[in-house]
Design a protein around this motif. Structure first.
Motif, PDB file in Angstrom:
ATOM      1  N   ILE A 388      -0.944  -3.181  -6.737  1.00 37.02           N
ATOM      2  CA  ILE A 388      -2.093  -3.045  -7.601  1.00 37.02           C
ATOM      3  C   ILE A 388      -1.892  -2.856  -9.168  1.00 37.02           C
ATOM      4  O   ILE A 388      -2.291  -3.446 -10.025  1.00 37.02           O
ATOM      5  CB  ILE A 388      -3.172  -1.976  -7.266  1.00 37.02           C
ATOM      6  N   GLU A 389      -0.845  -2.029  -9.383  1.00 36.84           N
ATOM      7  CA  GLU A 389      -0.421  -1.577 -10.818  1.00 36.84           C
ATOM      8  C   GLU A 389       0.301  -2.851 -11.407  1.00 36.84           C
ATOM      9  O   GLU A 389      -0.124  -3.313 -12.731  1.00 36.84           O
ATOM     10  CB  GLU A 389       0.857  -0.683 -10.800  1.00 36.84           C
ATOM     11  N   TYR A 390       0.907  -3.720 -10.488  1.00 36.85           N
ATOM     12  CA  TYR A 390       1.653  -5.139 -10.824  1.00 36.85           C
ATOM     13  C   TYR A 390       0.604  -6.135 -11.386  1.00 36.85           C
ATOM     14  O   TYR A 390       0.561  -6.719 -12.402  1.00 36.85           O
ATOM     15  CB  TYR A 390       2.586  -5.503  -9.753  1.00 36.85           C
ATOM     16  N   CYS A 391      -0.619  -6.276 -10.468  1.00 37.13           N
ATOM     17  CA  CYS A 391      -1.584  -7.330 -10.804  1.00 37.13           C
ATOM     18  C   CYS A 391      -2.420  -6.755 -12.045  1.00 37.13           C
ATOM     19  O   CYS A 391      -2.891  -7.638 -12.632  1.00 37.13           O
ATOM     20  CB  CYS A 391      -2.258  -7.455  -9.605  1.00 37.13           C
ATOM     21  N   GLU A 392      -2.826  -5.602 -11.915  1.00 40.64           N
ATOM     22  CA  GLU A 392      -3.711  -5.156 -13.226  1.00 40.64           C
ATOM     23  C   GLU A 392      -2.856  -4.889 -14.347  1.00 40.64           C
ATOM     24  O   GLU A 392      -3.539  -5.104 -15.366  1.00 40.64           O
ATOM     25  CB  GLU A 392      -4.056  -3.462 -12.748  1.00 40.64           C
ATOM     26  N   ALA A 393      -1.543  -5.125 -14.494  1.00 41.01           N
ATOM     27  CA  ALA A 393      -0.944  -5.205 -15.850  1.00 41.01           C
ATOM     28  C   ALA A 393      -0.617  -6.793 -16.104  1.00 41.01           C
ATOM     29  O   ALA A 393      -0.306  -7.005 -17.409  1.00 41.01           O
ATOM     30  CB  ALA A 393       0.397  -4.850 -15.338  1.00 41.01           C
ATOM     31  N   GLY A 394      -1.474  -7.689 -15.353  1.00 46.21           N
ATOM     32  CA  GLY A 394      -1.557  -8.816 -15.884  1.00 46.21           C
ATOM     33  C   GLY A 394      -0.623  -9.978 -14.826  1.00 46.21           C
ATOM     34  O   GLY A 394      -0.694 -11.251 -15.415  1.00 46.21           O
ATOM     35  N   ASN A 395       0.090  -9.477 -14.120  1.00 49.42           N
ATOM     36  CA  ASN A 395       1.077 -10.320 -13.403  1.00 49.42           C
ATOM     37  C   ASN A 395       0.351 -11.072 -12.488  1.00 49.42           C
ATOM     38  O   ASN A 395      -0.500 -10.706 -11.648  1.00 49.42           O
ATOM     39  CB  ASN A 395       2.375  -9.508 -12.693  1.00 49.42           C
ATOM     40  N   ASP A 396       0.932 -12.419 -12.482  1.00 51.47           N
ATOM     41  CA  ASP A 396       0.485 -13.605 -11.367  1.00 51.47           C
ATOM     42  C   ASP A 396       1.061 -13.210 -10.107  1.00 51.47           C
ATOM     43  O   ASP A 396       2.122 -14.035  -9.899  1.00 51.47           O
ATOM     44  CB  ASP A 396       0.595 -14.875 -11.918  1.00 51.47           C
ATOM     45  N   HIS A 397       0.468 -12.333  -9.356  1.00 51.25           N
ATOM     46  CA  HIS A 397       1.356 -12.084  -8.042  1.00 51.25           C
ATOM     47  C   HIS A 397       1.140 -13.398  -7.020  1.00 51.25           C
ATOM     48  O   HIS A 397       2.279 -13.544  -6.365  1.00 51.25           O
ATOM     49  CB  HIS A 397       0.404 -11.064  -7.077  1.00 51.25           C
ATOM     50  N   ASP A 398       0.057 -14.297  -7.005  1.00 48.48           N
ATOM     51  CA  ASP A 398       0.193 -15.457  -6.425  1.00 48.48           C
ATOM     52  C   ASP A 398       1.600 -16.368  -6.578  1.00 48.48           C
ATOM     53  O   ASP A 398       2.082 -16.930  -5.583  1.00 48.48           O
ATOM     54  CB  ASP A 398      -1.000 -16.203  -6.379  1.00 48.48           C
ATOM     55  N   ASN A 399       2.019 -16.471  -7.787  1.00 49.50           N
ATOM     56  CA  ASN A 399       2.951 -17.473  -8.227  1.00 49.50           C
ATOM     57  C   ASN A 399       4.201 -16.512  -8.696  1.00 49.50           C
ATOM     58  O   ASN A 399       5.350 -17.381  -8.446  1.00 49.50           O
ATOM     59  CB  ASN A 399       2.465 -18.429  -9.252  1.00 49.50           C
ATOM     60  N   ALA A 400       4.265 -15.571  -8.672  1.00 48.42           N
ATOM     61  CA  ALA A 400       5.410 -14.556  -9.058  1.00 48.42           C
ATOM     62  C   ALA A 400       5.203 -13.411  -8.130  1.00 48.42           C
ATOM     63  O   ALA A 400       4.734 -12.220  -8.817  1.00 48.42           O
ATOM     64  CB  ALA A 400       5.701 -14.391 -10.307  1.00 48.42           C
ATOM     65  N   PRO A 401       5.446 -13.358  -6.725  1.00 49.63           N
ATOM     66  CA  PRO A 401       5.074 -12.430  -6.098  1.00 49.63           C
ATOM     67  C   PRO A 401       5.987 -10.991  -6.347  1.00 49.63           C
ATOM     68  O   PRO A 401       7.167 -11.008  -6.819  1.00 49.63           O
ATOM     69  CB  PRO A 401       5.423 -12.644  -4.501  1.00 49.63           C
ATOM     70  N   LEU A 402       5.315  -9.960  -6.359  1.00 51.59           N
ATOM     71  CA  LEU A 402       5.897  -8.687  -6.491  1.00 51.59           C
ATOM     72  C   LEU A 402       7.298  -8.394  -5.963  1.00 51.59           C
ATOM     73  O   LEU A 402       7.160  -8.866  -4.474  1.00 51.59           O
ATOM     74  CB  LEU A 402       5.059  -7.534  -6.293  1.00 51.59           C
ATOM     75  N   LYS A 403       8.344  -8.151  -6.260  1.00 47.68           N
ATOM     76  CA  LYS A 403       9.474  -7.797  -5.388  1.00 47.68           C
ATOM     77  C   LYS A 403       9.374  -6.193  -5.368  1.00 47.68           C
ATOM     78  O   LYS A 403       9.702  -5.611  -6.229  1.00 47.68           O
ATOM     79  CB  LYS A 403      10.960  -8.294  -6.136  1.00 47.68           C
ATOM     80  N   PHE A 404       9.326  -5.757  -4.119  1.00 44.19           N
ATOM     81  CA  PHE A 404       9.227  -4.270  -3.760  1.00 44.19           C
ATOM     82  C   PHE A 404      10.404  -3.823  -3.326  1.00 44.19           C
ATOM     83  O   PHE A 404      10.887  -3.985  -2.192  1.00 44.19           O
ATOM     84  CB  PHE A 404       7.906  -3.900  -2.998  1.00 44.19           C
ATOM     85  N   LYS A 405      11.166  -2.799  -4.032  1.00 41.96           N
ATOM     86  CA  LYS A 405      12.163  -2.025  -3.792  1.00 41.96           C
ATOM     87  C   LYS A 405      11.780  -0.737  -2.820  1.00 41.96           C
ATOM     88  O   LYS A 405      11.034  -0.024  -3.256  1.00 41.96           O
ATOM     89  CB  LYS A 405      13.155  -1.541  -4.852  1.00 41.96           C
ATOM     90  N   LEU A 406      12.384  -0.767  -1.427  1.00 36.14           N
ATOM     91  CA  LEU A 406      11.775   0.619  -0.434  1.00 36.14           C
ATOM     92  C   LEU A 406      12.704   1.657  -1.418  1.00 36.14           C
ATOM     93  O   LEU A 406      13.924   1.636  -1.426  1.00 36.14           O
ATOM     94  CB  LEU A 406      12.192   0.114   0.706  1.00 36.14           C
TER      95      LEU A 406
END
Length: 434
Positions: A388-406
């Motif tokens: 949610i933070e990633y997308c609300e910051a304006g990132n295009d998750h559909d075309n540049a998906p979040l890389k999430f570090k566990l």
């Protein structure tokens, strides 16, 4: 009455509560809305609450391995003590039978080695020494009792099993959700129970809040759908299902509750056990009982239902599951009275959840999670908060998906694995095993 917040979470089951907690910790003002009278009161309360670390995919295995660390260190994860009590994780291990259907767990063992997950290979004699009530005759393919060959061994025997010691179950899933609620409230989150979302409010092509069944409104620029078996209905309300290739449905499930065989303390000496040869999974329960669930073999009909109108009584499925397990445990007593749980799963097409944004700006979803995601709630909460933070910051998750570090295991997850727009994942078991 109108209230405002930064984020509305629809649903206060185990996944919804964990998302609310992580958003609150990031400084979002959250309101969680649930039609039930308390957190974890819906399908979460009917969960077998199994914590396991094996899956059929690398991403699923890494996610589950990460999730284990939060249950192992529950107090540390929460950061507060719930005055009503703390949930208990019984780390008794999980035994999975090697069968032709699961390709003798070669892939599961390889994934565990790759991720550094402790895993032991037990031969048949080791299984029988640990579980002297067991017969390892093979009965596959899984059959229903009306099949004339039901109960006939096929002439072969199981070779053994894999044992993951970092597994077990949580004794009270509703209490575990209440624990997370307590931690969320300590971080400023609020919960509203006994209220149902009647409408998702859209303004200027973006989500703007929710109208409740009593006419009151909650205003927020972010709404998260974690409504469990009602998730597809909420998506339709928001018009968020238009571009989805993965759908979710409510599936009726039954878990049987039967006494362990006389003379064997299954509560003390048993494990969580998965057995695709007979299509069952089991775990111990207090009072030396055994919970028996179905692994959804191909021969069983799947009863998709309206979550507001379905038969909550046991069916013949209860009997099929118990008698299948009796093939493995010949001394199992079959009680005349059916006991256990009848509840719902929220199931995605490939039994892998959707953790994603939607086509409606500000509307997010954590859906299709039932059956095999209870164990992943803490890390799913963290993933969704970061997404949610990633997308609300304006990132295009559909075309540049979040890389999430566990955070614990430091593995990196490509979150497109959980996309609403993915193709059906053919590596899935297409069952409760995920």
């Amino acid at each position: 009455m109108t209230r405002s917040a930064d984020c509305i979470i629809i649903g206060a089951g185990i996944i919804g509560a964990a998302i609310a907690l992580e958003l609150s910790r990031k400084g979002f003002r959250t309101i969680s809305v649930d039609r039930n009278p308390a957190a974890g009161y819906g399908p979460t309360s009917g969960s077998c609450a199994i914590i396991r670390v094996h899956y059929s995919t690398l991403e699923g295995t890494a996610f589950a391995w990460e999730g284990y660390h939060y249950w192992k260190n529950w107090d540390e994860y929460l950061g507060v003590r719930d005055p009503t009590g703390m949930a208990e994780f019984r780390e008794i291990g999980c035994l999975v039978m090697k069968t032709e259907g699961n390709k003798f767990l070669e892939k599961h063992g390889r994934l565990s080695r790759e991720l550094g997950i402790p895993c032991e290979s037990w031969d048949a004699s080791e299984v029988e020494s640990r579980l002297p009530i067991y017969s390892l005759q093979s009965y596959s393919p899984v059959r229903r009792m009306d099949d004339e060959k039901f109960g006939e061994a096929n002439g072969s025997a199981l070779r053994g099993a894999l044992f993951w010691k970092t597994a077990g179950y949580v004794t009270d899933p509703q209490l575990s959700t209440r624990n997370i609620q307590c931690a969320c409230e300590a971080s400023g989150g609020t919960f509203l129970f006994g209220r149902e979302v009647a409408e998702v409010i859209i303004a200027s092509d973006r989500v703007a809040g929710a109208r409740l069944d009593d006419g009151s409104e909650l205003h927020a620029p972010i709404v998260v759908n974690v409504a469990g078996p009602w998730s597809s209905h909420v998506n339709r309300m928001a018009g968020a299902d238009r571009d989805m290739t993965i759908s979710t449905k409510a599936l009726k499930q039954e878990v049987a509750h039967v006494p362990a065989p006389e003379g064997f303390d299954f509560y003390k000496n048993g494990f969580v056990i998965s057995d695709s040869d007979i299509g069952c999974y089991v775990r111990p329960e207090k009072g030396n009982f055994i919970l028996i669930g179905s692994e959804d073999p191909a021969c069983d009909p799947r009863e998709f239902v309206d979550p507001d109108k379905y038969d909550r009584d046991f069916s013949e499925q209860w009997t099929h599951q118990v008698y299948r397990y009796a093939q493995r445990v010949p001394s199992l007593g079959i009680p005349s009275r059916m006991r256990g749980v009848v509840d719902l799963y929220d199931v995605a097409d490939d039994w892998i959840p959707v953790y994603d944004k939607s086509s409606v700006p500000g509307f997010y979803m954590a859906i299709g999670t039932s059956g095999n995601q209870y164990k992943n709630a803490p890390i799913a909460g963290k993933l969704m908060a970061e997404l949610i933070e990633y997308c609300e910051a304006g990132n295009d998750h559909d075309n540049a998906p979040l890389k999430f570090k566990l955070p614990c295991t430091e593995q990196s997850i490509d979150t497109s694995f959980y996309s609403r727009k993915r193709e059906i994942n053919k590596e899935s078991s297409f069952s409760v095993l995920g």
